[in-house]
Scaffold this motif. Structure first.
Motif, PDB file in Angstrom:
ATOM      1  N   GLY A  62     -13.328 -20.619  -7.429  1.00  0.00           N
ATOM      2  CA  GLY A  62     -13.016 -20.263  -6.054  1.00  0.00           C
ATOM      3  C   GLY A  62     -14.238 -20.384  -5.172  1.00  0.00           C
ATOM      4  N   PRO A  63     -14.118 -19.959  -3.910  1.00  0.00           N
ATOM      5  CA  PRO A  63     -15.223 -20.126  -2.957  1.00  0.00           C
ATOM      6  C   PRO A  63     -16.442 -19.268  -3.296  1.00  0.00           C
ATOM      7  N   ILE A 126      -6.365 -17.724  -1.979  1.00  0.00           N
ATOM      8  CA  ILE A 126      -7.142 -18.369  -3.045  1.00  0.00           C
ATOM      9  C   ILE A 126      -6.209 -18.960  -4.100  1.00  0.00           C
ATOM     10  N   GLU A 127      -5.172 -18.225  -4.474  1.00  0.00           N
ATOM     11  CA  GLU A 127      -4.215 -18.733  -5.463  1.00  0.00           C
ATOM     12  C   GLU A 127      -3.478 -19.954  -4.925  1.00  0.00           C
ATOM     13  N   ALA A 128      -3.097 -19.910  -3.641  1.00  0.00           N
ATOM     14  CA  ALA A 128      -2.382 -21.036  -3.036  1.00  0.00           C
ATOM     15  C   ALA A 128      -3.278 -22.269  -2.987  1.00  0.00           C
ATOM     16  N   ASN A 135      -7.469 -33.305  -3.985  1.00  0.00           N
ATOM     17  CA  ASN A 135      -7.965 -33.832  -2.705  1.00  0.00           C
ATOM     18  C   ASN A 135      -7.799 -32.809  -1.580  1.00  0.00           C
ATOM     19  N   ASP A 136      -6.616 -32.194  -1.496  1.00  0.00           N
ATOM     20  CA  ASP A 136      -6.386 -31.195  -0.453  1.00  0.00           C
ATOM     21  C   ASP A 136      -7.264 -29.966  -0.667  1.00  0.00           C
ATOM     22  N   LYS A 137      -7.394 -29.546  -1.920  1.00  0.00           N
ATOM     23  CA  LYS A 137      -8.226 -28.388  -2.255  1.00  0.00           C
ATOM     24  C   LYS A 137      -9.671 -28.627  -1.825  1.00  0.00           C
ATOM     25  N   LYS A 138     -10.213 -29.797  -2.201  1.00  0.00           N
ATOM     26  CA  LYS A 138     -11.596 -30.125  -1.858  1.00  0.00           C
ATOM     27  C   LYS A 138     -11.773 -30.199  -0.348  1.00  0.00           C
ATOM     28  N   LEU A 139     -10.810 -30.793   0.342  1.00  0.00           N
ATOM     29  CA  LEU A 139     -10.886 -30.921   1.800  1.00  0.00           C
ATOM     30  C   LEU A 139     -10.950 -29.547   2.465  1.00  0.00           C
ATOM     31  N   ILE A 140     -10.065 -28.642   2.088  1.00  0.00           N
ATOM     32  CA  ILE A 140     -10.034 -27.299   2.688  1.00  0.00           C
ATOM     33  C   ILE A 140     -11.312 -26.539   2.361  1.00  0.00           C
ATOM     34  N   ILE A 141     -11.753 -26.596   1.117  1.00  0.00           N
ATOM     35  CA  ILE A 141     -12.956 -25.858   0.727  1.00  0.00           C
ATOM     36  C   ILE A 141     -14.184 -26.407   1.440  1.00  0.00           C
ATOM     37  N   ASP A 142     -14.302 -27.744   1.504  1.00  0.00           N
ATOM     38  CA  ASP A 142     -15.468 -28.323   2.181  1.00  0.00           C
ATOM     39  C   ASP A 142     -15.497 -27.975   3.661  1.00  0.00           C
ATOM     40  N   LEU A 143     -14.351 -28.052   4.326  1.00  0.00           N
ATOM     41  CA  LEU A 143     -14.326 -27.794   5.772  1.00  0.00           C
ATOM     42  C   LEU A 143     -14.353 -26.304   6.107  1.00  0.00           C
ATOM     43  N   GLN A 144     -13.583 -25.511   5.394  1.00  0.00           N
ATOM     44  CA  GLN A 144     -13.413 -24.117   5.773  1.00  0.00           C
ATOM     45  C   GLN A 144     -14.397 -23.173   5.099  1.00  0.00           C
ATOM     46  N   VAL A 145     -14.750 -23.437   3.849  1.00  0.00           N
ATOM     47  CA  VAL A 145     -15.620 -22.525   3.105  1.00  0.00           C
ATOM     48  C   VAL A 145     -17.071 -22.994   3.152  1.00  0.00           C
ATOM     49  N   ASN A 146     -17.283 -24.269   2.794  1.00  0.00           N
ATOM     50  CA  ASN A 146     -18.644 -24.790   2.763  1.00  0.00           C
ATOM     51  C   ASN A 146     -19.153 -25.186   4.142  1.00  0.00           C
ATOM     52  N   LYS A 147     -18.245 -25.170   5.139  1.00  0.00           N
ATOM     53  CA  LYS A 147     -18.601 -25.436   6.541  1.00  0.00           C
ATOM     54  C   LYS A 147     -19.252 -26.805   6.739  1.00  0.00           C
ATOM     55  N   ILE A 148     -18.793 -27.795   5.999  1.00  0.00           N
ATOM     56  CA  ILE A 148     -19.270 -29.163   6.212  1.00  0.00           C
ATOM     57  C   ILE A 148     -18.569 -29.678   7.460  1.00  0.00           C
ATOM     58  N   GLU A 169      -4.842 -31.437   8.773  1.00  0.00           N
ATOM     59  CA  GLU A 169      -3.599 -30.841   9.281  1.00  0.00           C
ATOM     60  C   GLU A 169      -2.528 -30.820   8.202  1.00  0.00           C
ATOM     61  N   ARG A 170      -2.405 -31.930   7.473  1.00  0.00           N
ATOM     62  CA  ARG A 170      -1.409 -32.026   6.404  1.00  0.00           C
ATOM     63  C   ARG A 170      -1.705 -30.996   5.306  1.00  0.00           C
ATOM     64  N   ALA A 171      -2.972 -30.878   4.916  1.00  0.00           N
ATOM     65  CA  ALA A 171      -3.351 -29.930   3.864  1.00  0.00           C
ATOM     66  C   ALA A 171      -3.102 -28.492   4.305  1.00  0.00           C
ATOM     67  N   LEU A 172      -3.429 -28.190   5.561  1.00  0.00           N
ATOM     68  CA  LEU A 172      -3.206 -26.827   6.057  1.00  0.00           C
ATOM     69  C   LEU A 172      -1.716 -26.508   6.180  1.00  0.00           C
ATOM     70  N   ARG A 173      -0.904 -27.508   6.534  1.00  0.00           N
ATOM     71  CA  ARG A 173       0.558 -27.286   6.567  1.00  0.00           C
ATOM     72  C   ARG A 173       1.073 -26.968   5.164  1.00  0.00           C
ATOM     73  N   LYS A 174       0.563 -27.719   4.159  1.00  0.00           N
ATOM     74  CA  LYS A 174       0.964 -27.456   2.770  1.00  0.00           C
ATOM     75  C   LYS A 174       0.543 -26.055   2.343  1.00  0.00           C
ATOM     76  N   LEU A 175      -0.678 -25.674   2.731  1.00  0.00           N
ATOM     77  CA  LEU A 175      -1.174 -24.339   2.384  1.00  0.00           C
ATOM     78  C   LEU A 175      -0.303 -23.265   3.028  1.00  0.00           C
ATOM     79  N   LYS A 176       0.029 -23.472   4.287  1.00  0.00           N
ATOM     80  CA  LYS A 176       0.882 -22.510   5.011  1.00  0.00           C
ATOM     81  C   LYS A 176       2.251 -22.395   4.331  1.00  0.00           C
ATOM     82  N   ALA A 177       2.808 -23.527   3.934  1.00  0.00           N
ATOM     83  CA  ALA A 177       4.106 -23.517   3.264  1.00  0.00           C
ATOM     84  C   ALA A 177       4.026 -22.759   1.935  1.00  0.00           C
ATOM     85  N   LYS A 178       2.963 -22.966   1.171  1.00  0.00           N
ATOM     86  CA  LYS A 178       2.778 -22.253  -0.093  1.00  0.00           C
ATOM     87  C   LYS A 178       2.690 -20.743   0.137  1.00  0.00           C
TER      88      LYS A 178
END
Length: 182
Positions: A62-63, A126-128, A135-148, A169-178
């Protein structure tokens, strides 16, 4: 905050991580009192526990922000437990080295229910994220957690910034749906 570089010994990355946790460590130090430790000692202990957390961190768990904060807090609690064996009874009106009474250090306006709800929500997020494709996991973590930055990440991935934004946007929509499923 690039934990990979810090684990490899990059001094700039380590200092960046230490600096990003500075206010959290100071806030935690203001909440506790351990006989024989002044505020500077407690701050130093916080940095030491953060350095140990950097060494032991596993990205698959996790983060790092959550891992680092928990490591710091757990270390302070362990120090308190270890010193409790040697502490006698004391008054809440007793002053510490900075002439602050113990009663003033104790926080009383906490809403424990809100903290527990937030903790459960963070756990669900975190579970979601963990259930998402790599790919989506890495994208969200890099942008939102690692602040790249988006531009930097787009360059690293070899795609345009617009394409990165669409993926985000697509990854965040999937996360929201989960999260709505739960």
């Amino acid at each position: 905050m690039n934990i990979k570089l810090a684990k490899e010994g990059n001094k700039e990355a380590i200092e960046e991580i230490l600096d990003s946790f500075k206010m959290f460590i100071i806030k935690q130090c203001n909440k506790i009192y351990i006989e024989g430790y002044d505020k500077e000692d407690l701050i130093q202990e916080g940095y030491i526990s953060l350095m140990k957390a950097m060494e032991k961190y596993d990205e698959a768990k996790g983060p790092f922000v959550a891992y680092g904060t928990r490591a710091i807090v757990n270390n302070y609690y362990m120090m308190i437990r270890n010193r409790a064996k040697y502490n006698g009874t004391t008054s809440l009106n007793r002053s510490n080295d900075e002439n602050i009474e113990l009663i003033d250090i104790i926080e009383g306006n906490e809403n424990i229910e809100e903290k527990m709800i937030l903790k459960e929500y963070v756990k669900e997020v975190i579970e979601a994220i963990a259930d998402m494709n790599d790919n989506d996991k890495k994208l969200i973590i890099d942008l939102q957690v690692n602040k790249i930055s988006g531009k930097q990440l787009a360059k690293e991935l070899g795609i345009s910034y617009v394409a990165l934004c669409k993926r985000k946007e697509r990854a965040l929509r999937k996360l929201k749906a989960k999260l709505e499923e739960k």
